[in-house]
Design an enzyme around this catalytic site. Sequence first.
Site, PDB file in Angstrom:
ATOM      1  N   SER A 128       0.818  -1.210   0.000  1.00  0.00           N
ATOM      2  CA  SER A 128       0.000   0.000   0.000  1.00  0.00           C
ATOM      3  C   SER A 128       0.850   1.257   0.000  1.00  0.00           C
ATOM      4  CB  SER A 128      -0.957  -0.004   1.187  1.00  0.00           C
ATOM      5  OG  SER A 128      -0.257  -0.301   2.360  1.00  0.00           O
ATOM      6  N   HIS A 147      -1.925  -2.479  -6.700  1.00  0.00           N
ATOM      7  CA  HIS A 147      -2.503  -2.129  -5.397  1.00  0.00           C
ATOM      8  C   HIS A 147      -4.031  -2.160  -5.453  1.00  0.00           C
ATOM      9  CE1 HIS A 147      -3.031   1.096  -2.052  1.00  0.00           C
ATOM     10  NE2 HIS A 147      -3.139  -0.122  -1.567  1.00  0.00           N
ATOM     11  N   GLU A 175      -4.613   0.352  -8.461  1.00  0.00           N
ATOM     12  CA  GLU A 175      -3.563   1.333  -8.729  1.00  0.00           C
ATOM     13  C   GLU A 175      -2.355   0.532  -9.238  1.00  0.00           C
ATOM     14  OE1 GLU A 175      -2.348   5.199  -6.028  1.00  0.00           O
ATOM     15  OE2 GLU A 175      -2.447   3.273  -5.044  1.00  0.00           O
ATOM     16  N   ASN A 181      -2.873   6.431  -1.106  1.00  0.00           N
ATOM     17  CA  ASN A 181      -2.588   6.648   0.319  1.00  0.00           C
ATOM     18  C   ASN A 181      -1.913   7.979   0.616  1.00  0.00           C
ATOM     19  OD1 ASN A 181      -3.810   4.528   1.672  1.00  0.00           O
ATOM     20  ND2 ASN A 181      -2.303   3.111   0.826  1.00  0.00           N
TER      21      ASN A 181
HETATM   22  N1  CAA Z   1     -16.053  -8.610   1.124  1.00  0.00           N
HETATM   23  C1  CAA Z   1     -16.823  -8.829   0.037  1.00  0.00           C
HETATM   24  N2  CAA Z   1     -17.955  -8.122  -0.245  1.00  0.00           N
HETATM   25  C2  CAA Z   1     -18.313  -7.187   0.645  1.00  0.00           C
HETATM   26  C3  CAA Z   1     -17.573  -6.905   1.809  1.00  0.00           C
HETATM   27  C4  CAA Z   1     -16.397  -7.671   2.038  1.00  0.00           C
HETATM   28  N3  CAA Z   1     -15.604  -7.466   3.105  1.00  0.00           N
HETATM   29  N4  CAA Z   1     -18.175  -5.915   2.498  1.00  0.00           N
HETATM   30  C5  CAA Z   1     -19.268  -5.570   1.777  1.00  0.00           C
HETATM   31  N5  CAA Z   1     -19.345  -6.340   0.664  1.00  0.00           N
HETATM   32  C6  CAA Z   1     -20.368  -6.262  -0.390  1.00  0.00           C
HETATM   33  C7  CAA Z   1     -21.736  -6.658   0.095  1.00  0.00           C
HETATM   34  O1  CAA Z   1     -21.920  -8.066   0.019  1.00  0.00           O
HETATM   35  C8  CAA Z   1     -22.643  -5.907  -0.848  1.00  0.00           C
HETATM   36  O2  CAA Z   1     -22.683  -6.627  -2.088  1.00  0.00           O
HETATM   37  P1  CAA Z   1     -23.953  -6.569  -3.099  1.00  0.00           P
HETATM   38  O3  CAA Z   1     -24.003  -5.172  -3.638  1.00  0.00           O
HETATM   39  O4  CAA Z   1     -23.593  -7.584  -4.133  1.00  0.00           O
HETATM   40  O5  CAA Z   1     -25.158  -6.915  -2.302  1.00  0.00           O
HETATM   41  C9  CAA Z   1     -21.881  -4.594  -1.128  1.00  0.00           C
HETATM   42  O6  CAA Z   1     -20.499  -4.882  -0.772  1.00  0.00           O
HETATM   43  C10 CAA Z   1     -22.364  -3.450  -0.260  1.00  0.00           C
HETATM   44  O7  CAA Z   1     -22.271  -3.863   1.099  1.00  0.00           O
HETATM   45  P2  CAA Z   1     -23.284  -3.449   2.254  1.00  0.00           P
HETATM   46  O8  CAA Z   1     -24.617  -3.118   1.655  1.00  0.00           O
HETATM   47  O9  CAA Z   1     -23.224  -4.477   3.335  1.00  0.00           O
HETATM   48  O10 CAA Z   1     -22.606  -2.192   2.936  1.00  0.00           O
HETATM   49  P3  CAA Z   1     -22.266  -0.783   2.360  1.00  0.00           P
HETATM   50  O11 CAA Z   1     -23.186  -0.345   1.272  1.00  0.00           O
HETATM   51  O12 CAA Z   1     -22.103   0.049   3.553  1.00  0.00           O
HETATM   52  O13 CAA Z   1     -20.833  -0.980   1.679  1.00  0.00           O
HETATM   53  C11 CAA Z   1     -18.481  -0.895   1.767  1.00  0.00           C
HETATM   54  C12 CAA Z   1     -19.742  -1.504   2.383  1.00  0.00           C
HETATM   55  C13 CAA Z   1     -18.372  -1.293   0.314  1.00  0.00           C
HETATM   56  C14 CAA Z   1     -17.317  -1.460   2.563  1.00  0.00           C
HETATM   57  C15 CAA Z   1     -18.592   0.679   1.879  1.00  0.00           C
HETATM   58  O14 CAA Z   1     -18.825   1.042   3.217  1.00  0.00           O
HETATM   59  C16 CAA Z   1     -17.347   1.386   1.394  1.00  0.00           C
HETATM   60  O15 CAA Z   1     -17.161   1.576   0.203  1.00  0.00           O
HETATM   61  N6  CAA Z   1     -16.485   1.812   2.350  1.00  0.00           N
HETATM   62  C17 CAA Z   1     -15.221   2.492   2.020  1.00  0.00           C
HETATM   63  C18 CAA Z   1     -14.217   1.487   1.589  1.00  0.00           C
HETATM   64  C19 CAA Z   1     -12.912   2.112   1.255  1.00  0.00           C
HETATM   65  O16 CAA Z   1     -12.701   3.309   1.305  1.00  0.00           O
HETATM   66  N7  CAA Z   1     -11.969   1.250   0.886  1.00  0.00           N
HETATM   67  C20 CAA Z   1     -10.614   1.681   0.596  1.00  0.00           C
HETATM   68  C21 CAA Z   1      -9.807   1.504   1.817  1.00  0.00           C
HETATM   69  S1  CAA Z   1      -8.167   2.021   1.541  1.00  0.00           S
HETATM   70  C22 CAA Z   1      -7.426   0.691   0.886  1.00  0.00           C
HETATM   71  O17 CAA Z   1      -7.939  -0.374   0.760  1.00  0.00           O
HETATM   72  C23 CAA Z   1      -6.054   0.922   0.435  1.00  0.00           C
HETATM   73  C24 CAA Z   1      -4.983   0.918   1.415  1.00  0.00           C
HETATM   74  O18 CAA Z   1      -3.866   0.742   0.960  1.00  0.00           O
HETATM   75  C25 CAA Z   1      -5.150   1.166   2.840  1.00  0.00           C
END
Ligand code: CAA
Length: 281
Positions: free
Chosen positions: A117, A138, A150, A188
């Site tokens: 990351s 990434h 990325e 990041n």
């Molecule tokens: N694994 C697989 N699928 C998942 C999941 C997981 N851990 N969590 C949620 N989902 C799926 C659900 O099954 C659902 O699928 P369908 O549309 O097919 O039904 C969909 O995602 C939406 O989930 P929910 O309705 O339960 O919940 P939500 O609408 O609140 O979405 C979320 C959950 C997608 C996590 C949303 O809250 C989100 O986008 N959060 C921000 C995530 C983010 O910013 N990620 C980047 C982090 S930084 C990074 O990764 C890089 C780094 O280097 C640190």
Amino acid sequence: MNRVMIIGAGQMGSGIAQVCAMSGYEVILHDLKQEFVDQGITNISKNLTRQVNKGKLTEQEKAAILSRLSPSIDLQNAISVDLVIEAAVENMEIKASLFAELDKITPFHTILASNTSSLPITEIAAATKRPGKVIGMHFMNPVPVMKLVEIIRGLATEDEVYRTIEKMAVSLKKVPVEVNDFPGFVSNRILMPMINEAIYTLYEGVASKEAIDDVMKLGMNHPMGPLTLADFIGLDTCLSIMETLHNGFGDDKYRPCPLLRKYVKAGWLGKKSGRGFYEYS
Ligand code: CAA
């Protein structure tokens, strides 16, 4: 490109393995211990079952996806793959030694990618005799949901390798975005200072954790508030990325918040440890 090895069966590695197997690749999921690999495959299976229950996948499709996944605790299995995607811990020494070993095991055409990351791809590549075939790939968490990959070019990454990985990301139904190798890349470099600032805002008593998250969710339409997101990513990961930015640029604006350091020292690592800014059961 047919056969892929994913190193690390944790949250990111198992997510990457899942999307690769769903797109028809033969996937070897590798980790240090059998129990880690088993846990990764169990998580993938649970995710697929959720999709079956929602009618987005049939039982037969689920079975076919799982049949494309093979477990591994022997790195020598990398001898048969065209691509390795490493998603092990964020530690340069460990990554450098892994890549040096993979360089010896894999055929020369094999591309060695890292899901790091924020660690420098150029430095990881320097541990091998094929820096032209080393690249950053990434993924974002949760991998099955987030569209972005990325793609980070190290100093020596060959154009042909970049194009192959770009095509591979599209085959996973992801959107590749090209970036150069600088601390934190793009994702990041922008996301983590925002999270760090949210932690400073809490540390300085400007508002409660719930209020800070509400401001960003309701005011900026972020799907999660920054403190919830920090817990979701892992506070140790957030700290390590801030340290990479701070050391890499030498600018005080990237100084990790003392409260973040304190939580990590306490073992409050976020969702995965049951407690971070919030508590999880
Ligand atoms: N694994 C697989 N699928 C998942 C999941 C997981 N851990 N969590 C949620 N989902 C799926 C659900 O099954 C659902 O699928 P369908 O549309 O097919 O039904 C969909 O995602 C939406 O989930 P929910 O309705 O339960 O919940 P939500 O609408 O609140 O979405 C979320 C959950 C997608 C996590 C949303 O809250 C989100 O986008 N959060 C921000 C995530 C983010 O910013 N990620 C980047 C982090 S930084 C990074 O990764 C890089 C780094 O280097 C640190």
